[in-house]
Design an enzyme around this catalytic site. Sequence first.
Site, PDB file in Angstrom:
ATOM      1  CG  MET A 147      -1.902  -1.181   1.195  1.00 60.95           C
ATOM      2  SD  MET A 147      -3.429  -0.904   2.094  1.00 60.95           S
ATOM      3  CE  MET A 147      -2.815  -0.571   3.718  1.00 60.95           C
ATOM      4  N   GLY A 166      11.216  -2.887   5.512  1.00 63.46           N
ATOM      5  CA  GLY A 166      10.517  -4.181   5.478  1.00 63.46           C
ATOM      6  C   GLY A 166      10.045  -4.498   4.064  1.00 63.46           C
ATOM      7  CG  HIS A 167       6.954  -2.146   2.210  1.00 65.90           C
ATOM      8  ND1 HIS A 167       6.840  -1.055   3.031  1.00 65.90           N
ATOM      9  CD2 HIS A 167       5.742  -2.747   2.206  1.00 65.90           C
ATOM     10  CE1 HIS A 167       5.615  -0.987   3.514  1.00 65.90           C
ATOM     11  NE2 HIS A 167       4.932  -2.004   3.027  1.00 65.90           N
ATOM     12  CG  LEU A 186       7.224   1.220  -0.768  1.00 66.85           C
ATOM     13  CD1 LEU A 186       7.994   0.874  -2.039  1.00 66.85           C
ATOM     14  CD2 LEU A 186       6.216   0.130  -0.433  1.00 66.85           C
ATOM     15  CD  GLU A 240       8.151 -14.900   9.018  1.00 63.88           C
ATOM     16  OE1 GLU A 240       8.895 -14.449   9.914  1.00 63.88           O
ATOM     17  OE2 GLU A 240       8.243 -16.061   8.579  1.00 63.88           O
ATOM     18  CD  GLN A 294      -5.983  -3.607   2.911  1.00 65.53           C
ATOM     19  OE1 GLN A 294      -5.902  -4.118   1.790  1.00 65.53           O
ATOM     20  NE2 GLN A 294      -4.987  -3.709   3.773  1.00 65.53           N
ATOM     21  NE  ARG A 347      -2.732   1.793   9.851  1.00 68.05           N
ATOM     22  CZ  ARG A 347      -3.188   0.795   9.097  1.00 68.05           C
ATOM     23  NH1 ARG A 347      -2.618  -0.393   9.145  1.00 68.05           N
ATOM     24  NH2 ARG A 347      -4.233   0.981   8.309  1.00 68.05           N
ATOM     25  CD  GLN A 352      -1.668  -8.560   4.735  1.00 69.40           C
ATOM     26  OE1 GLN A 352      -2.558  -7.717   4.777  1.00 69.40           O
ATOM     27  NE2 GLN A 352      -0.431  -8.247   4.387  1.00 69.40           N
ATOM     28  CB  SER A 376       4.445  -0.644  11.005  1.00 71.95           C
ATOM     29  OG  SER A 376       3.153  -0.183  10.693  1.00 71.95           O
TER      30      SER A 376
HETATM   31  O1  PAF Z   1      -0.008  -5.554   3.768  1.00 69.22           O
HETATM   32  C1  PAF Z   1      -0.463  -4.686   2.979  1.00 69.22           C
HETATM   33  O2  PAF Z   1       0.186  -3.679   2.688  1.00 69.22           O
HETATM   34  C2  PAF Z   1      -1.836  -4.865   2.380  1.00 69.22           C
HETATM   35  O3  PAF Z   1      -2.706  -5.482   3.284  1.00 69.22           O
HETATM   36  C3  PAF Z   1      -1.835  -5.619   1.038  1.00 69.22           C
HETATM   37  C4  PAF Z   1      -1.349  -7.036   1.201  1.00 69.22           C
HETATM   38  C5  PAF Z   1      -0.949  -4.868   0.039  1.00 69.22           C
HETATM   39  C6  PAF Z   1      -3.250  -5.664   0.468  1.00 69.22           C
HETATM   40  O4  PAF Z   1      -3.756  -4.390   0.273  1.00 69.22           O
END
Ligand code: PAF
Length: 292
Positions: free
Chosen positions: A31, A37-38, A34, A150, A62, A189, A155, A187
């Site tokens: 989303m 982690g990403h 970044l 993880e 979501q 957030r 999720q 994160s």
């Molecule tokens: O983990 C996230 O960033 C989101 O939940 C995902 C997997 C991209 C789905 O929108």
Amino acid sequence: MVDVHDSIASFRSALDDERRRGRTVGFVPTMGYLHDGHASLMSAAAAENDVAVASIFVNPLQFAANEDLSTYPRDLDRDLAICADRGVSHVLNPTVEEMYPGGPVLTTVTVDRITRNFEGASRPEHFAGVATVVTKLFSIVGPGRAYFGEKDFQQLAVVTRLASDLSIPVQVVGCPIVREADGLAMSSRNVYLDEAQRAAAPVLHEALRAAATAATSGAPATDVRQVMIDRVDSEALAELDYAEVVDATTLEPVDDLGPGQRLLIAAHFGRTRLLDNLAVPVRAVDSSADRS
Ligand code: PAF
């Protein structure tokens, strides 16, 4: 160089070209906003596949009405620089209208049971939104492998299960949590935390480590859980949401420590909810076996 596609058709056709040349595709759904982690997921995708691709899409499905959809942090230029740096060659960055033309979707994907507790208990619509967009993204991308952190352990379990239940030919790869120097799990957030909350937030990782130590020394699962609760309760700025020892696949709480288990924890720091988790150390399995 990253090719950015706002159209699903152009992204799909670029990946079809890659596949026609016999190249394997590794996919990192995100989303945006970044962090390292990403970036670690992207590095893994680039290392294990011929082509690494990503999506950047803040998925409205979501988020509940009272959640942070409108204020979710965004920085596309920085995100694309990170993608390029980590070897991602194509990024899908669609508008909401491109992903959900015609407004609210009539077709959704729900994963039962493993979505009921933990994140699902405080965010009842969240996992249907995740499962729906991830299924849609798998259908658009057709990746051989898809990479998830993880950090969002529930999720990861949900996506693994949906791919298996729906026979989607993708290998779901879980990648280790990337942490700040003081142990806080990265994160998007974390930017919501004020200075005092940020200083308090590593308590989640401390609670997990204390619980892992208790597990290693042979404490029963209830005591291991209590260690996490006590540690978080000792931090005035943290309000515990849940702390549990679960089977890593079914996410059912366990009575006895055994192989393939996970410590899950979440707490509020002001209005920000943070989560973290850790594998129950393998030696814990040996010591509880010794006791029986
Ligand atoms: O983990 C996230 O960033 C989101 O939940 C995902 C997997 C991209 C789905 O929108």
